[in-house]
Write an enzyme that holds these catalytic residues in place. Structure first.
Site, PDB file in Angstrom:
ATOM      1  N   SER A 170       0.827  -1.204   0.000  1.00 45.89           N
ATOM      2  CA  SER A 170       0.000   0.000   0.000  1.00 45.89           C
ATOM      3  C   SER A 170       0.861   1.254   0.000  1.00 45.89           C
ATOM      4  O   SER A 170       0.572   2.239  -0.690  1.00 45.89           O
ATOM      5  CB  SER A 170      -0.944   0.005   1.205  1.00 45.89           C
ATOM      6  OG  SER A 170      -0.218  -0.080   2.421  1.00 45.89           O
ATOM      7  N   TYR A 171       1.937   1.219   0.763  1.00 44.50           N
ATOM      8  CA  TYR A 171       2.861   2.355   0.822  1.00 44.50           C
ATOM      9  C   TYR A 171       3.460   2.621  -0.556  1.00 44.50           C
ATOM     10  O   TYR A 171       3.450   3.750  -1.053  1.00 44.50           O
ATOM     11  CB  TYR A 171       3.959   2.057   1.843  1.00 44.50           C
ATOM     12  CG  TYR A 171       4.966   3.156   2.047  1.00 44.50           C
ATOM     13  CD1 TYR A 171       4.677   4.252   2.849  1.00 44.50           C
ATOM     14  CD2 TYR A 171       6.226   3.091   1.445  1.00 44.50           C
ATOM     15  CE1 TYR A 171       5.602   5.265   3.046  1.00 44.50           C
ATOM     16  CE2 TYR A 171       7.151   4.092   1.642  1.00 44.50           C
ATOM     17  CZ  TYR A 171       6.840   5.174   2.445  1.00 44.50           C
ATOM     18  OH  TYR A 171       7.769   6.175   2.631  1.00 44.50           O
ATOM     19  N   GLY A 172       3.984   1.570  -1.190  1.00 42.37           N
ATOM     20  CA  GLY A 172       4.583   1.730  -2.506  1.00 42.37           C
ATOM     21  C   GLY A 172       3.591   2.230  -3.534  1.00 42.37           C
ATOM     22  O   GLY A 172       3.911   3.086  -4.365  1.00 42.37           O
TER      23      GLY A 172
END
Length: 266
Positions: A170-172
Site C-alpha cells: 500500500s505504501y509503494g
C-alpha cells in the site's frame, strides 16, 4: 565506513544562509523526522516557515527551538486526511505571512505486510494520508501560489515509489501515485510559475523507521542494503528539499529525485 545509527541533527542550529530569504514556506507533516528537520533548515536559510501537523505539543517545542536560534517559525495544527483542516491550515498561512511561496509535503504513514493479508481499512488509511493527503495539500497550496504569482512545491515520495515494494504494497502504491501527481502538476502549472518536484528517500532515521528498526544491528542490516552503507538523517532529506525550493533549482520541475544512497541504482 561508519554506519549512522542515530538521528541527531548533524549541524548546529544558527542562521547561516540566505537561499530562502523572504520566502514564505509551509511544511506539512512537521512534528518530527524529515518535516521537523526541514523547518529548522528552511528557517536557517532565511525563510518564514509555518509548520503544520496534528501534534501541537511537538510543533510548539520545535518552533520555540527555531525561534530561539534566530529563525522565523510558527505553527498551525492540521490533519491531511481532512479537507477542511488542510484548507484552513493553508488559509492561516496566507493570512499570517501574506502569501505562500513554497511548500514541502512530508506527512505519511507506512503500510507493511503481505498484500493478501492486509486489512482493507489499513490500506484505506495509507491511501488517505499518503495520496489523498498529498493531493489536498497540493490543491490548496497551488491555489495560494496562483494568487502569489508562483512558487515551488516539494512532495515526499519514496524508493518504494520507484521500485517494487512487496513488503509495503500500500505504501509503494501511494508513493507511485504521488510521483504521478507531482509530474502532472509540474506540467499543468509550469505556465503559472509553479514548480513541482518530489524527493524519493530510502532508509532515513525518521520516526517511522525508528519504530521498525529497534536495534543497532537492524539499522546496520538496513544500511548494508545501500551502496553508501549508511542510513540517512532527516536533515539529509531537508537539504535536498531546500535545494528544490530554492532558485538553485529554477530549471527543475516534474522530477522525482532519488535520495537513497544509491539503492535505486542497484
Amino acid at each position: 565506513m561508519t554506519v549512522q545509527v542515530d538521528n541527531t541533527n548533524p549541524l548546529p542550529l544558527g542562521i547561516r544562509g540566505d537561499r530562502l530569504t523572504g520566502r514564505r514556506i509551509l511544511v506539512v507533516g512537521a512534528s518530527s523526522g524529515i518535516g521537523a528537520a526541514a523547518v529548522r533548515r528552511f528557517a536557517e536559510e532565511g525563510a518564514s516557515v509555518v509548520a503544520m501537523a496534528r501534534r501541537e505539543d511537538r510543533l510548539e517545542a520545535l518552533c520555540k527551538e527555531v525561534t530561539a536560534a534566530g529563525g522565523n517559525a510558527s505553527y498551525v495544527t492540521g490533519d491531511v486526511t481532512s479537507e477542511e483542516s488542510v484548507a484552513a491550515g493553508v488559509d492561516t498561512v496566507v493570512q499570517r505571512l501574506g502569501g505562500l511561496d513554497g511548500a514541502f509535503n512530508v506527512a505519511g504513514v507506512g503500510g507493511a505486510g503481505k498484500l493478501h493479508e492486509m486489512e482493507t481499512a489499513d490500506f484505506d488509511r495509507v491511501v488517505a494520508v499518503n495520496l489523498r493527503g498529498t493531493f489536498l495539500a497540493m490543491k490548496y497550496q497551488i491555489k495560494a501560489m496562483l494568487e502569489s504569482g508562483g512558487g515551488a512545491i516539494v512532495n515526499t515520495s519514496s524508493i518504494g515509489g520507484l521500485v517494487a515494494a512487496p513488503a509495503l504494497p500500500s505504501y509503494g502504491a501511494t508513493k507511485m501515485a504521488v510521483n504521478s501527481l507531482t509530474k502532472s502538476a509540474a506540467v499543468g502549472y509550469a505556465g503559472d510559475n509553479i514548480r513541482v518536484n518530489a524527493i524519493a528517500p530510502a532508509a532515513t532515521l525518521s520516526e517511522m523507521l525508528e519504530r521498525w528498526l529497534t536495534t543497532d544491528e537492524a539499522k546496520r542490516n538496513m544500511a548494508a542494503q545501500t551502496p553508501l552503507n549508511f542510513i540517512a538523517l532527516p536533515d539529509d532529506m531537508a537539504r535536498v528539499a531546500l535545494f528544490l525550493l530554492s532558485d538553485e533549482s529554477r530549471w527543475i520541475t516534474g522530477t522525482v529525485l532519488p535520495v537513497d544512497g544509491g539503492a535505486s541504482a542497484t
